[in-house]
Design a protein around this motif. Structure first.
Motif: not given
Length: 156
Positions: A3-18
């Motif tokens: 599974y992806p790490s929590e950090e990579s998931l957070r980065e992906a969500l941040d990129a989507i939000e940006r």
């Protein structure tokens, strides 16, 4: 399965939000949107001032439908919804417009029912249409200047 790490998931969500924030910050309503909203509400106000209960009820239904149609056209044109714009203090522009529109409409209604003056309804309609255009553009400009409040950095 890894599974992806929590950090990579957070980065992906941040990129989507940006990306979402950038789209909203740069979305501009089509030229006809704010005049349409203002004319829609002004027409309702005129019917409310001069109409009887049945036309008023029918006008409320037509107002709701036409406003919904305008919002759908806005969404198709810009790719965003105004409700996604988490506007913060920018919302004060449309609120000021609504206060002016309903306030002038209430005064026009009073002057019509008390003194049979017709012209204040025209002034109220003008305030409503012009106020929609001005407050809508100021709302969008404020959103673009401030950037999207949910993003970590201001969007140019």
């Amino acid at each position: 399965m890894e599974y992806p790490s929590e950090e990579s998931l957070r980065e992906a969500l941040d990129a989507i939000e940006r990306g979402r924030a950038a789209a909203i910050a740069h979305a501009r309503a089509p030229w006809w949107y704010y005049p349409g909203v203002g004319a829609n509400l002004a027409a309702f106000g005129m019917i409310f001032i001069f109409g009887s209960p049945l036309p008023r009820a029918m006008a409320a239904g037509v107002l709701a439908i036409t406003q919904w149609l305008l919002q759908q056209a806005y969404r198709r044109t810009t790719g965003t919804r105004l409700s996604e714009a988490r506007s913060g203090l920018a919302i004060l522009w449309p609120v000021a417009w609504m206060v002016a529109a309903f306030g002038s409409g209430a005064i026009a209604f009073y002057l019509w029912t008390t003194f049979s003056l017709i012209w204040p309804a025209g002034v109220a309609a003008l305030i409503t249409v012009l106020g929609s255009i001005v407050s809508g553009r100021l709302f969008e400009r404020t959103l673009r200047r401030r950037g999207h409040p949910t993003s970590k950095k201001s969007i140019p």
